[in-house]
Structures are given as C-alpha cells and as structure tokens.
Design a protein around this motif. Sequence first.
Motif, PDB file in Angstrom:
ATOM      1  N   ALA A  92       0.844  -1.202   0.102  1.00 38.47           N
ATOM      2  CA  ALA A  92      -0.015  -0.109   0.181  1.00 38.47           C
ATOM      3  C   ALA A  92       0.795   1.186   0.071  1.00 38.47           C
ATOM      4  N   ILE A  93       0.469   2.264  -0.551  1.00 36.88           N
ATOM      5  CA  ILE A  93       1.035   3.600  -0.551  1.00 36.88           C
ATOM      6  C   ILE A  93       0.095   4.630  -0.029  1.00 36.88           C
ATOM      7  N   GLY A  94       0.602   5.372   0.867  1.00 41.57           N
ATOM      8  CA  GLY A  94      -0.410   6.418   1.377  1.00 41.57           C
ATOM      9  C   GLY A  94      -0.755   7.579   0.252  1.00 41.57           C
ATOM     10  N   LEU A  95      -2.000   7.778   0.159  1.00 44.07           N
ATOM     11  CA  LEU A  95      -2.253   8.979  -0.966  1.00 44.07           C
ATOM     12  C   LEU A  95      -1.988  10.390  -0.047  1.00 44.07           C
ATOM     13  N   GLN A  96      -1.076  11.116  -0.463  1.00 45.72           N
ATOM     14  CA  GLN A  96      -0.952  12.464   0.369  1.00 45.72           C
ATOM     15  C   GLN A  96      -0.056  13.302  -0.777  1.00 45.72           C
ATOM     16  N   PRO A  97       0.092  14.270  -0.553  1.00 47.19           N
ATOM     17  CA  PRO A  97       0.765  15.489  -1.416  1.00 47.19           C
ATOM     18  C   PRO A  97       2.313  14.485  -1.936  1.00 47.19           C
ATOM     19  N   MET A  98       2.188  14.329  -3.044  1.00 45.13           N
ATOM     20  CA  MET A  98       3.504  13.832  -3.716  1.00 45.13           C
ATOM     21  C   MET A  98       3.190  14.130  -5.321  1.00 45.13           C
ATOM     22  N   SER A  99       4.746  14.430  -5.961  1.00 48.41           N
ATOM     23  CA  SER A  99       4.824  14.366  -7.374  1.00 48.41           C
ATOM     24  C   SER A  99       4.280  13.130  -8.241  1.00 48.41           C
ATOM     25  N   VAL A 100       3.972  13.388  -9.305  1.00 51.96           N
ATOM     26  CA  VAL A 100       3.647  12.243 -10.257  1.00 51.96           C
ATOM     27  C   VAL A 100       4.846  11.499 -10.246  1.00 51.96           C
ATOM     28  N   ALA A 101       5.965  11.834 -10.308  1.00 51.63           N
ATOM     29  CA  ALA A 101       7.364  11.450 -10.569  1.00 51.63           C
ATOM     30  C   ALA A 101       7.490  10.079  -9.445  1.00 51.63           C
ATOM     31  N   ARG A 102       7.233  10.771  -8.125  1.00 49.68           N
ATOM     32  CA  ARG A 102       7.543   9.988  -6.935  1.00 49.68           C
ATOM     33  C   ARG A 102       6.271   9.054  -6.926  1.00 49.68           C
ATOM     34  N   PHE A 103       5.146   9.313  -7.244  1.00 49.37           N
ATOM     35  CA  PHE A 103       4.159   8.370  -7.248  1.00 49.37           C
ATOM     36  C   PHE A 103       4.652   7.254  -8.069  1.00 49.37           C
ATOM     37  N   TYR A 104       4.927   7.496  -9.265  1.00 46.75           N
ATOM     38  CA  TYR A 104       5.149   6.571 -10.354  1.00 46.75           C
ATOM     39  C   TYR A 104       6.337   5.589  -9.774  1.00 46.75           C
ATOM     40  N   ARG A 105       7.311   6.338  -9.102  1.00 45.74           N
ATOM     41  CA  ARG A 105       8.493   5.243  -8.653  1.00 45.74           C
ATOM     42  C   ARG A 105       8.032   4.453  -7.553  1.00 45.74           C
ATOM     43  N   GLU A 106       7.093   4.879  -6.616  1.00 47.94           N
ATOM     44  CA  GLU A 106       6.743   4.115  -5.354  1.00 47.94           C
ATOM     45  C   GLU A 106       5.721   3.214  -5.925  1.00 47.94           C
ATOM     46  N   PHE A 107       5.075   3.479  -6.858  1.00 41.10           N
ATOM     47  CA  PHE A 107       4.077   2.491  -7.229  1.00 41.10           C
ATOM     48  C   PHE A 107       4.566   1.264  -8.015  1.00 41.10           C
ATOM     49  N   PHE A 108       5.524   1.531  -8.915  1.00 38.50           N
ATOM     50  CA  PHE A 108       6.298   0.386  -9.615  1.00 38.50           C
ATOM     51  C   PHE A 108       7.478  -0.199  -8.559  1.00 38.50           C
ATOM     52  N   ALA A 109       7.575   0.346  -7.387  1.00 42.31           N
ATOM     53  CA  ALA A 109       8.487  -0.243  -6.690  1.00 42.31           C
ATOM     54  C   ALA A 109       7.826  -1.373  -5.946  1.00 42.31           C
ATOM     55  N   CYS A 110       6.535  -0.891  -5.449  1.00 39.34           N
ATOM     56  CA  CYS A 110       5.678  -2.012  -5.153  1.00 39.34           C
ATOM     57  C   CYS A 110       5.232  -3.112  -5.859  1.00 39.34           C
ATOM     58  N   LEU A 111       5.176  -2.792  -7.205  1.00 40.62           N
ATOM     59  CA  LEU A 111       4.851  -3.892  -8.121  1.00 40.62           C
ATOM     60  C   LEU A 111       5.981  -4.825  -8.132  1.00 40.62           C
ATOM     61  N   ALA A 112       7.218  -4.300  -8.309  1.00 49.17           N
ATOM     62  CA  ALA A 112       8.535  -4.990  -8.392  1.00 49.17           C
ATOM     63  C   ALA A 112       8.445  -5.978  -7.080  1.00 49.17           C
ATOM     64  N   ALA A 113       8.272  -5.518  -5.953  1.00 43.72           N
ATOM     65  CA  ALA A 113       8.501  -6.303  -4.481  1.00 43.72           C
ATOM     66  C   ALA A 113       7.191  -7.359  -4.616  1.00 43.72           C
ATOM     67  N   LEU A 114       6.200  -7.098  -5.543  1.00 40.46           N
ATOM     68  CA  LEU A 114       5.045  -8.350  -5.467  1.00 40.46           C
ATOM     69  C   LEU A 114       5.317  -9.159  -6.507  1.00 40.46           C
ATOM     70  N   GLY A 115       6.624  -9.055  -7.375  1.00 39.22           N
ATOM     71  CA  GLY A 115       6.937  -9.762  -8.499  1.00 39.22           C
ATOM     72  C   GLY A 115       6.099  -9.564  -9.817  1.00 39.22           C
ATOM     73  N   LEU A 116       5.622  -8.394  -9.984  1.00 37.35           N
ATOM     74  CA  LEU A 116       4.753  -7.872 -10.958  1.00 37.35           C
ATOM     75  C   LEU A 116       5.491  -6.905 -11.938  1.00 37.35           C
ATOM     76  N   ASP A 117       6.767  -7.302 -12.378  1.00 41.83           N
ATOM     77  CA  ASP A 117       7.375  -6.403 -13.089  1.00 41.83           C
ATOM     78  C   ASP A 117       6.733  -5.924 -14.224  1.00 41.83           C
ATOM     79  N   THR A 118       6.668  -4.971 -14.563  1.00 41.24           N
ATOM     80  CA  THR A 118       5.629  -4.305 -15.797  1.00 41.24           C
ATOM     81  C   THR A 118       6.317  -2.888 -16.270  1.00 41.24           C
ATOM     82  N   ARG A 119       6.223  -2.737 -17.506  1.00 39.50           N
ATOM     83  CA  ARG A 119       6.777  -1.516 -18.469  1.00 39.50           C
ATOM     84  C   ARG A 119       5.373  -0.933 -18.967  1.00 39.50           C
ATOM     85  N   ILE A 120       5.291   0.504 -18.895  1.00 38.30           N
ATOM     86  CA  ILE A 120       4.367   1.226 -19.509  1.00 38.30           C
ATOM     87  C   ILE A 120       4.873   2.261 -20.189  1.00 38.30           C
ATOM     88  N   HIS A 121       4.239   2.762 -21.356  1.00 36.99           N
ATOM     89  CA  HIS A 121       4.463   4.097 -22.139  1.00 36.99           C
ATOM     90  C   HIS A 121       4.361   5.178 -20.974  1.00 36.99           C
TER      91      HIS A 121
END
Length: 321
Positions: free
Chosen positions: A98-127
Amino acid sequence: MLLSTSASVQPGKQSWPALPFDKWKETCATLHLWSQVVGKVRLVRTPWLNHSWHVPFYLTSRGLTTSPIPDGERTFEVEFDFIDHLLRISTSDGLAKAIGLQPMSVARFYREFFACLAALGLDTRIHLVPNEIDGAIPFDQDERHASYDAPAANRFWLALLQADRVMKQFRARFLGKCSPVHFFWGSFDLAVSRFSGAPAPAHPGGVPNCPDWVTRDAYSHEVYSCGFWPGGDALPTPVFYAYAYPEPEGFKTAPVRPGMASYASAFGEFTLPYDAVRTAAQPDTVLLDFFQSTYEAAAGLGHWRREELEYRGPQAKPAAL
C-alpha cells in the motif's frame, strides 16, 4: 457493530456533495495523472477488448478499482481507497502493498508504485507519456503536479458513487449492446455507452497522445454515450454530458430535459451542470430525465431500432425469486 469510521467520511446517509472545481483543480490534475500510471498497467496486462473496455476502473464502496488483472495463473488488483486514502495492491496469493495518498509528485508516485509492483513480482513496463492531455509531461519527469487534498478526493469519489448508482439504473433500461458503467482514466470521466448495432463512419481521431486507430476502434459503431466529468481547464465546472457519434442531423437543437441542460458546441455534446442535479429536490429523477431525453434525441433522430433495443421488462426486483 461499527468497527471504524474514517475522519473523511461519516456514517449515515451519503448525499450528493459539493464539488467546486476551482477548490480542488490541482488535486484533480494530480489524481488524473496518478490514475493514468495505474491504468496503463491494466492496459498492458489485459487482453484488448473492443472500445478499450479492458482499460477502465470501476466504482467500489471505498474508491476506484482496476478489477482483477491477470499475472500468469494468479491475479492482482489495484484500488484507490478514498476513505483511508491509500493505494492498495493485492494479489490472489495473499500478498499486498500500500502507498499512502498524500501530496507527492507524479514522478514520486510512479517510482513508489512501480517499486511496490516489483516487490510483489509484478515487473511491468508502460508508455510513460500520459494520454489525452495536451503538453503532457512523462510520468517519471513530472514534479509539477503534486497536490492531494484528501477531503476533496473523498467528495469526488462520493459524487462518482452517486452518479454510478443512477447510471446503472439508466443502463438497465437497454437491451442492446451496452458498456458497463466504468471510469476512463484517459479522459477522467465516468461513462456508459449504448450502441445501435450499425457501423459508424471512421472517426477523424486527433485525440492528444492517443493513436487514431484506438479512437476509431472506440467509435467503430453508432453510439450514444453519457456520463459525469469533474471539470477541467476547458470547462472548469463538473457536468453530466451526453453525445452521439455520428451526431444525427438536428441533435444539437433537439429539446432535452431538464431546462438547465444545453448543447455545448465546443465539445459536441449536451451538458447539465452537476450542481443542477445536486441541489434538485429529486436528483435521481432529474439526472435520469437528462439521460433519457438525450438518448431519445440520439436514437430517434438516428433511426435506431428502438423497439428491439429497449428493455421493457420489469424495472423493479420481485419480492422473491
């Protein structure tokens, strides 16, 4: 027994909340982009459906969900929770992040979300370029959009929840091909679409950062679509809308209800201010009247086979089955 209640929502009757766009426009813009980051994961991991029906989110009793996304023989799901203000990622084999929804940049949200996906074994690439937005900044570079007003996000979800409920009543009146009531993260609106069954002329395309073939697939057949949009720079107020493609002759001047509805030439659709519904004595009746009258204009002027397409069975559940 009431176990817990978030400070952002109170128990009891949930009414149509006020949603002045100018009070939360920065949060709206940021949330739109966060939703695209999440939505593109569903896009790349889900089999393609006509009209891009494989990409939207759906309303839940806490927020918006991707619904289950395949990952080999397991699935995962991502949900925006606008009560506890969390982004939850859960898998069918019992893992979660889980990620807390709070003031953060889109770049930070992207990094934290994809770090969570990777930790769950869900490696993904998007445009990384957002869709349907002029002058879009790639997600991993966007430090500009970084607002999150939790009470405003909660009110937005409550507005969606009310709209979703009424739109499902409207959807139930149609027997022909019809979309679910779903939330498109590209255009950031809740929508439901009815189809006549006839093919439509090729759409001209031209949607920012969206391939024309995607737009042509979405509008491959005659369609009436309606929904709710929270507002944007071009129209800074929340509205309900309705349009037809191709637009039949006379549609824009057709008499529709209620009287506060009008045709917006700049958008090629009828709009009804959200506040006109929210403040009405019977909001559901007013909104259903708007959807029904604009549909009748589209289907009547477009010569749809209405007797074959409209459901005329019971509109209320029997007491027992």
